[in-house]
Motif scaffolding. Structure first.
Motif, PDB file in Angstrom:
ATOM      1  N   PRO A 176       0.798  -1.227   0.000  1.00  0.00           N
ATOM      2  CA  PRO A 176       0.000   0.000   0.000  1.00  0.00           C
ATOM      3  C   PRO A 176       0.833   1.280   0.000  1.00  0.00           C
ATOM      4  CG  PRO A 176       0.112  -0.860   2.215  1.00  0.00           C
ATOM      5  CD  PRO A 176       0.836  -1.852   1.339  1.00  0.00           C
ATOM      6  N   TYR A 177       2.163   1.146   0.030  1.00  0.00           N
ATOM      7  CA  TYR A 177       3.032   2.304   0.192  1.00  0.00           C
ATOM      8  C   TYR A 177       3.630   2.756  -1.139  1.00  0.00           C
ATOM      9  CZ  TYR A 177       2.678   1.127   5.117  1.00  0.00           C
ATOM     10  OH  TYR A 177       2.185   0.854   6.366  1.00  0.00           O
ATOM     11  N   PRO A 178       3.331   3.981  -1.573  1.00  0.00           N
ATOM     12  CA  PRO A 178       3.895   4.476  -2.830  1.00  0.00           C
ATOM     13  C   PRO A 178       5.335   4.951  -2.715  1.00  0.00           C
ATOM     14  CG  PRO A 178       2.458   6.132  -1.871  1.00  0.00           C
ATOM     15  CD  PRO A 178       2.350   4.910  -1.000  1.00  0.00           C
ATOM     16  N   ASP A 179       5.784   5.223  -1.479  1.00  0.00           N
ATOM     17  CA  ASP A 179       7.116   5.791  -1.282  1.00  0.00           C
ATOM     18  C   ASP A 179       7.891   4.948  -0.272  1.00  0.00           C
ATOM     19  OD1 ASP A 179       6.598   8.218  -2.893  1.00  0.00           O
ATOM     20  OD2 ASP A 179       5.177   8.656  -1.279  1.00  0.00           O
ATOM     21  N   ALA A 180       8.881   4.224  -0.773  1.00  0.00           N
ATOM     22  CA  ALA A 180       9.645   3.324   0.077  1.00  0.00           C
ATOM     23  C   ALA A 180      11.041   3.145  -0.500  1.00  0.00           C
ATOM     24  CB  ALA A 180       8.949   1.969   0.192  1.00  0.00           C
ATOM     25  N   ILE A 181      11.943   2.610   0.329  1.00  0.00           N
ATOM     26  CA  ILE A 181      13.284   2.262  -0.130  1.00  0.00           C
ATOM     27  C   ILE A 181      13.584   0.828   0.285  1.00  0.00           C
ATOM     28  CG2 ILE A 181      14.284   3.370   1.925  1.00  0.00           C
ATOM     29  CD1 ILE A 181      16.856   3.810   0.334  1.00  0.00           C
ATOM     30  N   ASP A 182      14.052   0.030  -0.672  1.00  0.00           N
ATOM     31  CA  ASP A 182      14.516  -1.336  -0.407  1.00  0.00           C
ATOM     32  C   ASP A 182      15.921  -1.186   0.159  1.00  0.00           C
ATOM     33  OD1 ASP A 182      15.368  -3.945  -0.419  1.00  0.00           O
ATOM     34  OD2 ASP A 182      14.865  -4.338  -2.514  1.00  0.00           O
ATOM     35  N   GLY A 187      15.115  -7.029  -0.989  1.00  0.00           N
ATOM     36  CA  GLY A 187      13.742  -7.294  -0.589  1.00  0.00           C
ATOM     37  C   GLY A 187      13.556  -7.737   0.844  1.00  0.00           C
ATOM     38  N   SER A 188      14.582  -7.592   1.672  1.00  0.00           N
ATOM     39  CA  SER A 188      14.477  -8.058   3.059  1.00  0.00           C
ATOM     40  C   SER A 188      13.873  -7.017   3.987  1.00  0.00           C
ATOM     41  CB  SER A 188      15.853  -8.469   3.590  1.00  0.00           C
ATOM     42  OG  SER A 188      16.747  -7.356   3.575  1.00  0.00           O
ATOM     43  N   MET A 189      14.100  -5.729   3.692  1.00  0.00           N
ATOM     44  CA  MET A 189      13.644  -4.678   4.601  1.00  0.00           C
ATOM     45  C   MET A 189      13.391  -3.395   3.824  1.00  0.00           C
ATOM     46  SD  MET A 189      15.471  -3.060   8.012  1.00  0.00           S
ATOM     47  CE  MET A 189      16.350  -1.743   7.157  1.00  0.00           C
ATOM     48  N   TYR A 190      12.186  -2.868   3.956  1.00  0.00           N
ATOM     49  CA  TYR A 190      11.815  -1.613   3.312  1.00  0.00           C
ATOM     50  C   TYR A 190      11.561  -0.554   4.382  1.00  0.00           C
ATOM     51  CZ  TYR A 190      10.974  -4.438  -0.875  1.00  0.00           C
ATOM     52  OH  TYR A 190      11.110  -5.290  -1.949  1.00  0.00           O
ATOM     53  N   ILE A 191      12.113   0.622   4.175  1.00  0.00           N
ATOM     54  CA  ILE A 191      11.731   1.778   4.979  1.00  0.00           C
ATOM     55  C   ILE A 191      10.657   2.504   4.180  1.00  0.00           C
ATOM     56  CG2 ILE A 191      12.485   3.893   6.124  1.00  0.00           C
ATOM     57  CD1 ILE A 191      15.321   2.750   6.145  1.00  0.00           C
ATOM     58  N   VAL A 192       9.499   2.739   4.807  1.00  0.00           N
ATOM     59  CA  VAL A 192       8.371   3.328   4.088  1.00  0.00           C
ATOM     60  C   VAL A 192       8.016   4.684   4.686  1.00  0.00           C
ATOM     61  CG1 VAL A 192       7.498   1.044   3.470  1.00  0.00           C
ATOM     62  CG2 VAL A 192       6.596   2.187   5.503  1.00  0.00           C
ATOM     63  N   ASP A 193       7.638   5.601   3.822  1.00  0.00           N
ATOM     64  CA  ASP A 193       7.154   6.900   4.260  1.00  0.00           C
ATOM     65  C   ASP A 193       5.796   6.710   4.920  1.00  0.00           C
ATOM     66  OD1 ASP A 193       7.064   9.684   4.546  1.00  0.00           O
ATOM     67  OD2 ASP A 193       5.995   9.929   2.643  1.00  0.00           O
ATOM     68  N   ALA A 194       5.641   7.223   6.129  1.00  0.00           N
ATOM     69  CA  ALA A 194       4.393   7.041   6.894  1.00  0.00           C
ATOM     70  C   ALA A 194       3.942   8.401   7.413  1.00  0.00           C
ATOM     71  CB  ALA A 194       4.618   6.067   8.045  1.00  0.00           C
ATOM     72  N   PRO A 195       3.452   9.270   6.523  1.00  0.00           N
ATOM     73  CA  PRO A 195       3.200  10.668   6.881  1.00  0.00           C
ATOM     74  C   PRO A 195       1.991  10.855   7.776  1.00  0.00           C
ATOM     75  CG  PRO A 195       2.411  10.235   4.668  1.00  0.00           C
ATOM     76  CD  PRO A 195       3.103   8.985   5.124  1.00  0.00           C
ATOM     77  N   GLY A 196       1.945  12.040   8.392  1.00  0.00           N
ATOM     78  CA  GLY A 196       0.792  12.434   9.177  1.00  0.00           C
ATOM     79  C   GLY A 196       1.107  12.734  10.630  1.00  0.00           C
ATOM     80  N   HIS A 197       1.950  11.909  11.251  1.00  0.00           N
ATOM     81  CA  HIS A 197       2.204  12.096  12.684  1.00  0.00           C
ATOM     82  C   HIS A 197       3.016  13.364  12.906  1.00  0.00           C
ATOM     83  CE1 HIS A 197       2.532  11.208  16.862  1.00  0.00           C
ATOM     84  NE2 HIS A 197       3.830  11.041  16.817  1.00  0.00           N
ATOM     85  N   ILE A 198       4.270  13.365  12.485  1.00  0.00           N
ATOM     86  CA  ILE A 198       5.069  14.588  12.378  1.00  0.00           C
ATOM     87  C   ILE A 198       5.977  14.425  11.163  1.00  0.00           C
ATOM     88  CG2 ILE A 198       5.040  15.024  14.872  1.00  0.00           C
ATOM     89  CD1 ILE A 198       8.047  14.262  14.887  1.00  0.00           C
ATOM     90  N   GLY A 199       6.651  15.504  10.788  1.00  0.00           N
ATOM     91  CA  GLY A 199       7.518  15.460   9.623  1.00  0.00           C
ATOM     92  C   GLY A 199       8.591  14.397   9.742  1.00  0.00           C
ATOM     93  N   GLY A 200       8.818  13.654   8.661  1.00  0.00           N
ATOM     94  CA  GLY A 200       9.875  12.658   8.621  1.00  0.00           C
ATOM     95  C   GLY A 200       9.523  11.317   9.202  1.00  0.00           C
ATOM     96  N   HIS A 201       8.260  11.100   9.565  1.00  0.00           N
ATOM     97  CA  HIS A 201       7.869   9.835  10.195  1.00  0.00           C
ATOM     98  C   HIS A 201       7.970   8.684   9.192  1.00  0.00           C
ATOM     99  CE1 HIS A 201       4.791   6.984  12.029  1.00  0.00           C
ATOM    100  NE2 HIS A 201       5.645   7.183  13.018  1.00  0.00           N
ATOM    101  N   VAL A 202       8.719   7.637   9.574  1.00  0.00           N
ATOM    102  CA  VAL A 202       8.878   6.462   8.719  1.00  0.00           C
ATOM    103  C   VAL A 202       8.550   5.198   9.502  1.00  0.00           C
ATOM    104  CG1 VAL A 202      10.625   7.521   7.220  1.00  0.00           C
ATOM    105  CG2 VAL A 202      11.355   6.220   9.245  1.00  0.00           C
TER     106      VAL A 202
END
Length: 299
Positions: A176-182, A187-202
């Protein structure tokens, strides 16, 4: 939600929970309809992730630091105003040592965001590269003491050893995440952008087996797991001026992020953990999900 199928000899992450302190939270701050007198003791969970092939060690979040008096004045005031009563019987560094790993052996520290109950004490992690969302850069630049009443410290993390993930870095989509980094490129671990809480939340979306199991580490995407399931709605609190506020700086973006997580729950091989997951903590405290044990993969 469809996630990438494993490849032959698929790499994955062994994930362990880490004790990282707790805080007392007014329930109405996070769950709508709660009584002003209801408080809940929230864990501030951190996690150790170990790459199945390289052994690369990643820590996600650093919980609460024991020396509260070293926090910026605005943060100390907020802790007192909301009566958070932080307690740290065992911090992240001590939790790692108890399981047989020194903090100096950690290769990467990923911080979900810069709130005081997640940045902990970075000092023991002398050899780690820190990784945060790009918008953390501006928060740090304007932090205390540069801005006297800032609710964040400009030295919350070691900027000289920090990688700020830009939009160019977060150029992959997963589930469901359009913005992520492998992060490891396998393919073992993705950091995903998770906006809304505060700036830079991942958040982190990691494989937990070679067969297709996953675990989402949701940080502060929601303050209560019932918000993710849809059983409850986001609460509001009254600030010192009597204005009602939400714990998320952008409620609509936070709700969209929660909906993405909710979609993952339909996948039987995906587990979701948030930093302040009280029921999960009560069920697993002191058990094999905590380091040196490993959180079991969903099958």
């Amino acid at each position: 939600m469809s996630l990438p199928s494993p490849v032959a000899d698929q790499a994955y992450m062994n994930i362990s929970a880490l004790e990282a302190g707790s805080l007392n939270v007014p329930l109405q701050n996070i769950v709508a309809g709660s009584s002003p007198t209801d408080f809940i003791r929230n864990p501030s969970l951190a996690f150790l992730l170990c790459h199945s092939k390289s052994g690369h060690r990643v820590v996600f979040d650093l919980g609460i630091r024991r020396d509260i008096n070293s926090l910026p004045p605005a943060v100390r005031w907020r802790i007192q105003y909301f009566d958070f009563q932080p307690e740290v019987p065992q911090d992240v560094a001590e939790s790692l040592k108890a399981g047989g790993t020194l903090p100096e052996q950690i290769d990467t520290v990923i911080v979900s965001h810069l709130h005081w109950d997640h940045v902990g004490d970075p000092e023991p992690f002398k050899n780690a590269t820190f990784v945060v969302g790009e918008r953390c850069r501006e928060i740090l630049a304007a932090g205390y003491p540069v801005t006297e009443d800032a609710p964040f410290s400009s030295t919350a993390i070691p900027v000289e050893r920090t990688r700020f993930l830009s939009e160019l870095d977060m150029n992959s989509a997963i589930g469901p995440y359009p913005d992520a980094i492998d992060y490891f490129g396998d393919g073992s671990m993705y950091i995903v952008d998770a906006p809304g809480h505060i700036g830079g939340h991942v958040n982190i979306l990691a494989r937990t087996s070679a067969e297709g199991s996953w675990l989402l580490l949701g940080g502060d995407s929601a303050g209560d797991f019932r918000l993710i399931t849809g059983e409850k709605e986001i609460g509001h609190y009254s600030d010192v001026n009597g204005c009602f506020r939400c714990i998320h700086v952008d409620k609509e973006l936070a709700l969209e992020n929660i909906r993405r997580i909710r979609g993952l729950l339909s996948n039987p091989k995906v587990q979701v953990l948030i930093a302040h997951d009280v029921p999960w903590y009560k069920e697993n405290k002191g058990g094999p999900a905590f380091y040196p044990g490993v959180i079991p993969a969903k099958t």
